[in-house]
Write a protein that holds these residues in place. Structure first.
Motif, PDB file in Angstrom:
ATOM      1  N   ALA A 111      -0.505  -7.035  -0.467  1.00 12.19           N
ATOM      2  CA  ALA A 111      -0.186  -5.710   0.068  1.00 12.19           C
ATOM      3  C   ALA A 111       0.528  -4.859  -0.977  1.00 12.19           C
ATOM      4  CB  ALA A 111       0.676  -5.853   1.318  1.00 12.19           C
ATOM      5  N   ALA A 112       1.437  -5.473  -1.724  1.00 12.67           N
ATOM      6  CA  ALA A 112       2.154  -4.738  -2.764  1.00 12.67           C
ATOM      7  C   ALA A 112       1.208  -4.285  -3.866  1.00 12.67           C
ATOM      8  CB  ALA A 112       3.267  -5.614  -3.344  1.00 12.67           C
ATOM      9  N   ALA A 113       0.217  -5.123  -4.202  1.00 18.17           N
ATOM     10  CA  ALA A 113      -0.751  -4.761  -5.244  1.00 18.17           C
ATOM     11  C   ALA A 113      -1.599  -3.573  -4.800  1.00 18.17           C
ATOM     12  CB  ALA A 113      -1.641  -5.960  -5.566  1.00 18.17           C
ATOM     13  N   ARG A 114      -2.021  -3.577  -3.535  1.00 18.35           N
ATOM     14  CA  ARG A 114      -2.815  -2.449  -3.026  1.00 18.35           C
ATOM     15  C   ARG A 114      -2.004  -1.153  -3.067  1.00 18.35           C
ATOM     16  NH1 ARG A 114      -4.390  -6.406   0.788  1.00 18.35           N
ATOM     17  NH2 ARG A 114      -2.860  -5.602   2.290  1.00 18.35           N
ATOM     18  N   LYS A 115      -0.763  -1.229  -2.658  1.00 16.57           N
ATOM     19  CA  LYS A 115       0.094  -0.042  -2.617  1.00 16.57           C
ATOM     20  C   LYS A 115       0.382   0.489  -4.017  1.00 16.57           C
ATOM     21  CE  LYS A 115       4.520   1.614  -0.783  1.00 16.57           C
ATOM     22  NZ  LYS A 115       5.735   1.238   0.005  1.00 16.57           N
ATOM     23  N   ALA A 116       0.611  -0.414  -4.975  1.00 16.23           N
ATOM     24  CA  ALA A 116       0.995   0.004  -6.327  1.00 16.23           C
ATOM     25  C   ALA A 116      -0.192   0.509  -7.141  1.00 16.23           C
ATOM     26  CB  ALA A 116       1.662  -1.160  -7.054  1.00 16.23           C
ATOM     27  N   GLY A 117      -1.398   0.036  -6.831  1.00 18.45           N
ATOM     28  CA  GLY A 117      -2.560   0.439  -7.618  1.00 18.45           C
ATOM     29  C   GLY A 117      -2.521  -0.089  -9.035  1.00 18.45           C
ATOM     30  N   ARG A 118      -1.901  -1.246  -9.216  1.00 17.60           N
ATOM     31  CA  ARG A 118      -1.818  -1.875 -10.532  1.00 17.60           C
ATOM     32  C   ARG A 118      -2.634  -3.176 -10.536  1.00 17.60           C
ATOM     33  NH1 ARG A 118      -0.408   2.412 -11.627  1.00 17.60           N
ATOM     34  NH2 ARG A 118       1.412   3.119 -12.817  1.00 17.60           N
ATOM     35  N   VAL A 119      -2.955  -3.653 -11.720  1.00 13.74           N
ATOM     36  CA  VAL A 119      -3.713  -4.884 -11.857  1.00 13.74           C
ATOM     37  C   VAL A 119      -2.814  -6.078 -11.581  1.00 13.74           C
ATOM     38  CG1 VAL A 119      -4.936  -6.388 -13.489  1.00 13.74           C
ATOM     39  CG2 VAL A 119      -5.339  -3.913 -13.514  1.00 13.74           C
TER      40      VAL A 119
END
Length: 343
Positions: A111-119
């Motif tokens: 979920a954090a990866a989706r929100k941040a838009g980072r690899v």
């Protein structure tokens, strides 16, 4: 993207050193900082891989605005808070595995990866080995037809992890060799099968040789596990893992055999990956497969850089890590219940 990706390594033990070597050999990276509680380890890494800033606190490195990406090389129970903090700070993340002690923590990371838009890339490094890449290429070219069954094993005769002791504490590690070693072989097998949807899982775990193999301390995880994971279209993986197992010394190590409708591949042999194809009457040709030039950690770091540049999609990103963790948890539930369970 800048010509050079400035990376910080969080955790300067052997995984951190492996990541540092991978970055140096892949090219395009500068090791700009390292964080570790032990000053000697920080200095050892920087002495080998160039000048950079030192931090005793991982979160201080995460807050460093000059860092583009981080390698998280910590015990798995620390992955979630550090990865989420790095993503919130706008960093790309390469995280060691097991991804987390359980699927719940992995969901928070995803979920954090989706929100941040980072690899976010997880270091399932067997995907990037020479033997394994050669096998994948042969399968992709259709040399064995449709792969449908894999025998995968990583068994240690006497190899219970030593050190800080967190490996053998279920609350911190999530389990024993089934999660520690099994996550690598499960990810590899799933990829070689064609990434099918998992359907059910059955496992038996043992804790029988702790007194013979352990050096003391808390130990509430298994020392060996054996499993069968069924996927859609009848494909399956046989999985065997152990830290302590009575077996011939020759069987200490890794096995991966891929069975297909037109042939088979033995991934781990002294010759590298070998392709077997039927000629006639049950006789099989024997063809060693040529590995790519770039392998192991340098190949993984090159892929990481391509993902950061938007030229590739992570091969082992949050979705793949989530699937592995959900299967691992299903296997533990099966071992506890004595029954096959749905994934």
């Amino acid at each position: 993207m800048a010509d050079i990706t400035r990376v910080g390594i969080i955790g300067a033990g052997w995984p951190g050193l492996a990541h540092a070597r991978g970055y140096r050999e892949a090219g395009g990276f500068q090791i700009a900082a390292v964080a570790d509680l032990i000053p000697e380890r920080r200095r050892q890494l920087l002495a080998q891989f160039g000048p950079g800033r030192e931090y005793a606190d991982a979160m201080a490195l995460v807050a460093d605005h000059d860092i583009d990406a981080v390698s998280v090389c910590l015990p798995s129970y620390l992955h979630e808070p550090v990865v989420r903090a790095a993503l919130k700070a706008g960093k790309h993340v390469l995280c060691e595995v097991p991804p987390a002690p359980g699927a719940a923590e992995m969901r928070h990371i995803a979920a954090a990866a989706r929100k941040a838009g980072r690899v976010v890339l997880f270091a399932f490094q067997r995907r990037f080995g020479g033997h394994e890449q050669a096998a994948q290429r042969a399968i992709d070219k259709g040399f064995i037809g449709e792969p449908y069954h894999i025998r995968a094993a990583w068994t240690r005769t006497r190899g219970i992890p030593a050190g800080t002791g967190w490996y053998t504490q279920k609350a911190r590690s999530g389990g024993g060799p089934l999660i520690d070693l099994g996550c690598h072989m499960l990810d590899l097998g799933w990829c070689l099968l064609g990434r099918p949807r998992p359907v059910s899982a059955f496992a038996i775990t043992h804790r029988r040789l702790v007194d013979a193999a352990a050096s003391g301390g808390a130990f509430d995880v298994e020392d060996a596990a054996f499993a069968l994971v069924r996927f859609e279209a009848g494909r399956c993986i046989e999985l065997a893992t152990s830290w302590a197992l009575n077996q011939p010394d020759s069987q200490n190590g890794t096995v991966c055999r891929v069975h297909g409708t037109d042939g088979a591949i033995e991934v781990y042999t002294p010759q590298g990956a070998v392709l077997y194809r039927e000629q006639n009457g049950g006789r099989f040709s024997h063809n060693p497969l040529t590995p790519p030039r770039l392998t192991h950690y340098p190949a993984m770091m090159r892929h990481f850089r391509q993902c950061i540049a938007g030229k590739a999609t992570p091969l082992t990103g949050p979705a793949e890590a989530m699937l592995v963790m959900e299967v691992i948890e299903a296997l533990y539930r099966s071992a506890e219940s004595g029954r096959s369970v749905s994934v």
